[in-house]
Scaffold this motif. Structure first.
Motif, PDB file in Angstrom:
ATOM      1  N   UNK A  72     -16.138 -15.023 104.899  1.00  0.00           N
ATOM      2  CA  UNK A  72     -16.241 -14.037 103.747  1.00  0.00           C
ATOM      3  C   UNK A  72     -15.131 -13.825 103.062  1.00  0.00           C
ATOM      4  N   UNK A  73     -13.502 -14.196 104.007  1.00  0.00           N
ATOM      5  CA  UNK A  73     -12.616 -13.851 102.845  1.00  0.00           C
ATOM      6  C   UNK A  73     -11.820 -15.072 102.506  1.00  0.00           C
ATOM      7  N   UNK A  74     -12.560 -16.152 102.742  1.00  0.00           N
ATOM      8  CA  UNK A  74     -11.810 -17.422 102.107  1.00  0.00           C
ATOM      9  C   UNK A  74     -12.866 -17.366 100.688  1.00  0.00           C
ATOM     10  N   UNK A  75     -13.970 -17.022 101.190  1.00  0.00           N
ATOM     11  CA  UNK A  75     -14.452 -16.834  99.115  1.00  0.00           C
ATOM     12  C   UNK A  75     -14.144 -16.146  98.745  1.00  0.00           C
ATOM     13  N   UNK A  88      -7.794 -28.440 105.958  1.00  0.00           N
ATOM     14  CA  UNK A  88      -8.315 -29.072 104.322  1.00  0.00           C
ATOM     15  C   UNK A  88      -9.543 -28.028 103.546  1.00  0.00           C
ATOM     16  N   UNK A  89      -9.889 -28.024 103.743  1.00  0.00           N
ATOM     17  CA  UNK A  89     -11.616 -27.085 103.426  1.00  0.00           C
ATOM     18  C   UNK A  89     -11.097 -25.937 102.989  1.00  0.00           C
ATOM     19  N   UNK A  90     -10.674 -25.329 103.871  1.00  0.00           N
ATOM     20  CA  UNK A  90     -10.496 -23.370 103.777  1.00  0.00           C
ATOM     21  C   UNK A  90      -9.131 -23.652 102.590  1.00  0.00           C
ATOM     22  N   UNK A  91      -8.322 -24.132 102.631  1.00  0.00           N
ATOM     23  CA  UNK A  91      -7.304 -24.191 101.244  1.00  0.00           C
ATOM     24  C   UNK A  91      -7.812 -24.750 100.278  1.00  0.00           C
ATOM     25  N   UNK A  92      -8.539 -25.674 100.385  1.00  0.00           N
ATOM     26  CA  UNK A  92      -9.491 -25.918  98.823  1.00  0.00           C
ATOM     27  C   UNK A  92     -10.733 -24.997  98.745  1.00  0.00           C
ATOM     28  N   UNK A  93     -11.223 -24.239  99.395  1.00  0.00           N
ATOM     29  CA  UNK A  93     -12.226 -23.107  99.064  1.00  0.00           C
ATOM     30  C   UNK A  93     -11.553 -22.012  97.884  1.00  0.00           C
ATOM     31  N   UNK A  94     -10.264 -21.159  99.076  1.00  0.00           N
ATOM     32  CA  UNK A  94     -10.200 -20.368  99.084  1.00  0.00           C
ATOM     33  C   UNK A  94      -8.894 -20.521  97.667  1.00  0.00           C
ATOM     34  N   UNK A  97     -15.628 -15.838  92.851  1.00  0.00           N
ATOM     35  CA  UNK A  97     -15.822 -16.098  95.192  1.00  0.00           C
ATOM     36  C   UNK A  97     -17.287 -16.728  94.836  1.00  0.00           C
ATOM     37  N   UNK A  98     -17.480 -17.715  95.583  1.00  0.00           N
ATOM     38  CA  UNK A  98     -18.998 -18.722  95.275  1.00  0.00           C
ATOM     39  C   UNK A  98     -20.231 -17.456  95.857  1.00  0.00           C
ATOM     40  N   UNK A 145     -11.762  -3.557  89.870  1.00  0.00           N
ATOM     41  CA  UNK A 145     -11.289  -4.106  90.944  1.00  0.00           C
ATOM     42  C   UNK A 145     -12.459  -5.713  91.221  1.00  0.00           C
ATOM     43  N   UNK A 146     -13.749  -4.323  92.052  1.00  0.00           N
ATOM     44  CA  UNK A 146     -15.423  -4.697  92.506  1.00  0.00           C
ATOM     45  C   UNK A 146     -15.847  -5.125  91.746  1.00  0.00           C
ATOM     46  N   UNK A 147     -15.804  -5.025  90.201  1.00  0.00           N
ATOM     47  CA  UNK A 147     -16.365  -5.686  89.247  1.00  0.00           C
ATOM     48  C   UNK A 147     -16.384  -7.404  89.053  1.00  0.00           C
ATOM     49  N   UNK A 148     -14.575  -7.844  88.750  1.00  0.00           N
ATOM     50  CA  UNK A 148     -14.776  -9.496  88.951  1.00  0.00           C
ATOM     51  C   UNK A 148     -13.320  -9.311  88.911  1.00  0.00           C
ATOM     52  N   UNK A 149     -13.368 -10.305  90.173  1.00  0.00           N
ATOM     53  CA  UNK A 149     -12.236 -10.777  90.423  1.00  0.00           C
ATOM     54  C   UNK A 149     -11.598 -11.093  90.121  1.00  0.00           C
TER      55      UNK A 149
END
Length: 485
Positions: free
Chosen positions: A30-33, A167-173, A181-182, A344-348
């Motif tokens: 949930x932090x990565x996304x 690799x997956x975590x860095x690419x998704x972040x 965020x997905x 900040x909450x509406x859109x990242x």
């Protein structure tokens, strides 16, 4: 009794290991996304402790990404049993630091929500401390009996899973930073109707909020509310703040308001009840906004003017900053003042773009994927751009899980094939040795060689096999070969 105790310890360790792994994988994912959300949480902590002045601007985002990748990866490592000693050490060390830290945060309460599970699960500081106490106990148990953890991948090939997870975590972040965020767990996600999300159920007591505006005139700053906002244009906007005055039922959307700039007219109801399309350009701070796509924003504003769609830029910046933005970008669109946290909450993204219709969020874009020129050739009513872009959360979850699991399954499957082929070669090798030994007269050398079958080194077996084959044809070679060894 000892055997029963061993089984109980084995079950306890592996159950604890899975609970820890699932918790950290979920917390990390949930932090990565949503790295920006964790960045804003670090900003809140730095501001609460008075560190924001000497913290570099890039540091909170980097800390957010590194923390997300760390939690996700050690959760994956523990789940698969990768480097059991090192991983269990990291868990014990991490929880030994976080548990007393969250205890202090629960006592001091500098920030109401710790943000350990992002916007997916909201926990108070005391709830977070209780959770960490449990996780610390599980970490001690896993570290104490780490050798009882079952491996799901071979020790020789565990590096593949390790590197792939990182690799997956860095690419998704990176993907979620560049775009959006997905997973959107916030109350302003696509498909939500804002007016309905602002309603307090019947029988519930409404909370009371006070929005104050800090204005400046002739070097003097003064606070105003929506009721006594001055009509004198000599007052210049500095900042706005929204605080909770009286507790009550808090609806999902409770702090959304728009005051026009510079006259201070409240147009919240007008925007949310408009039957047509409305574009909202969201920028918490214009001074830090990405201005690389200014031309596309201006083209979009011209498109709205041609088709009769409303367009507002919502910001929490002051008068001077808004004026500089207009001079820099040639912006002719109207501006509205909204609370910084709400934006900040509406859109990242800064800036980001939101499409509303009758108070419903139809779509969102980051500054890196704004609508293209070819998307603006037809009215919104006739094109894909004006349709509600709602995706099932279940389908999004499935897609992200498949992004990770399909390559991971290929790696694990390849690892299992490699281990299986190695075991097959070893068995074939042993059978060949036994068959060779059965054809010759047993000597101390043969007996020693049969003992070597138990050795897992194929090189040792090959060496003695060659000696035996030569010895069968030339017994006098025995003395020379053993002497060389």
């Amino acid at each position: 009794m000892n055997r029963l105790g061993y089984k109980l310890r084995w079950v306890a360790v592996n159950v604890s290991r899975l609970l820890l792994a699932v918790t950290f994988v979920f917390s990390g994912l949930v932090k990565v996304v949503d790295p920006r959300g964790t960045q804003y949480k670090f900003d809140d902590y730095f501001q609460a402790f008075g560190w924001s002045e000497w913290i570099p601007g890039f540091l909170p985002l980097w800390l957010a990404v590194l923390l997300a990748v760390f939690e996700f990866c050690i959760g994956i490592y523990l789940f698969f049993g990768i480097r059991r000693r090192t991983t269990s050490w990291f868990f014990l060390l991490f929880m030994s630091v976080m548990t007393p830290l969250t205890f202090y945060l629960a006592l001091a309460d500098p920030v109401s929500d710790c943000g350990c599970f992002g916007d997916a699960v909201s926990l108070t500081n005391w709830e977070t401390f209780g959770k960490n106490v449990v996780l610390l106990g599980l970490s001690v148990l896993v570290f104490r009996y780490r050798r009882l953890m079952v491996r799901f991948v071979s020790e020789r090939n565990q590096w593949m899973i390790s590197l792939y997870s990182i690799f997956f975590a860095f690419v998704l972040a990176g993907f979620c930073i560049y775009y959006l965020p997905v997973f959107d767990f916030r109350p302003y996600h696509i498909g939500v109707n804002l007016p309905r999300s602002m309603v307090v159920p019947e029988g519930e007591e409404e909370p009371e909020y006070l929005t104050t505006f800090v204005l400046e005139k002739d070097g003097v700053k003064k606070e105003f509310t929506t009721e006594d906002y001055p009509e004198d244009t000599a007052w210049h906007f500095v900042e706005s703040r929204t605080v909770l005055v009286k507790e009550g039922y808090v609806p999902p959307v409770h702090d959304f308001s728009i005051m026009t700039w510079p006259d201070g007219e409240d147009i919240t109801e007008q925007v949310l009840s408009d039957k047509g399309y409305i574009f909202l350009l969201i920028s918490p701070y214009l001074e830090f906004a990405d201005d690389s796509n200014i031309d596309r924003i201006n083209e979009l504003y011209d498109y709205c003017g041609e088709h009769g769609y409303a367009f507002y830029c919502l910001t929490a910046s002051g008068d001077d900053v808004i004026g500089r933005w207009q001079d820099l970008t040639g912006a002719d669109y109207p501006f509205g003042i909204t609370d910084e946290i709400t934006l900040k909450t509406i859109v990242r993204s800064n800036p980001g773009l939101v499409l509303l219709k009758e108070g419903t969020v139809y779509n969102k874009w980051s500054c890196n994927n704004l609508p293209k020129e070819e998307d603006l050739n037809v009215p919104l009513e006739d094109g894909e751009l004006g349709r509600l872009q709602s995706a099932s959360r279940m389908m999004t979850t499935l897609r992200v899980v498949l992004w990770f699991l399909v390559p991971l399954f290929v790696l694990v499957f390849a690892d299992r094939i490699w281990v299986g082929s190695k075991m097959y070669r070893r068995m074939k090798h042993k059978n060949r040795i036994i068959k060779s030994c059965n054809k010759c007269i047993y000597t101390p050398l043969h007996l020693f060689f049969l003992i070597c079958i138990k050795v897992n080194s194929c090189k040792t077996q090959d060496k003695f096999l060659k000696i035996l084959i030569i010895f069968n044809h030339n017994p006098s070679f025995l003395h020379r070969s053993t002497k060389q060894m």
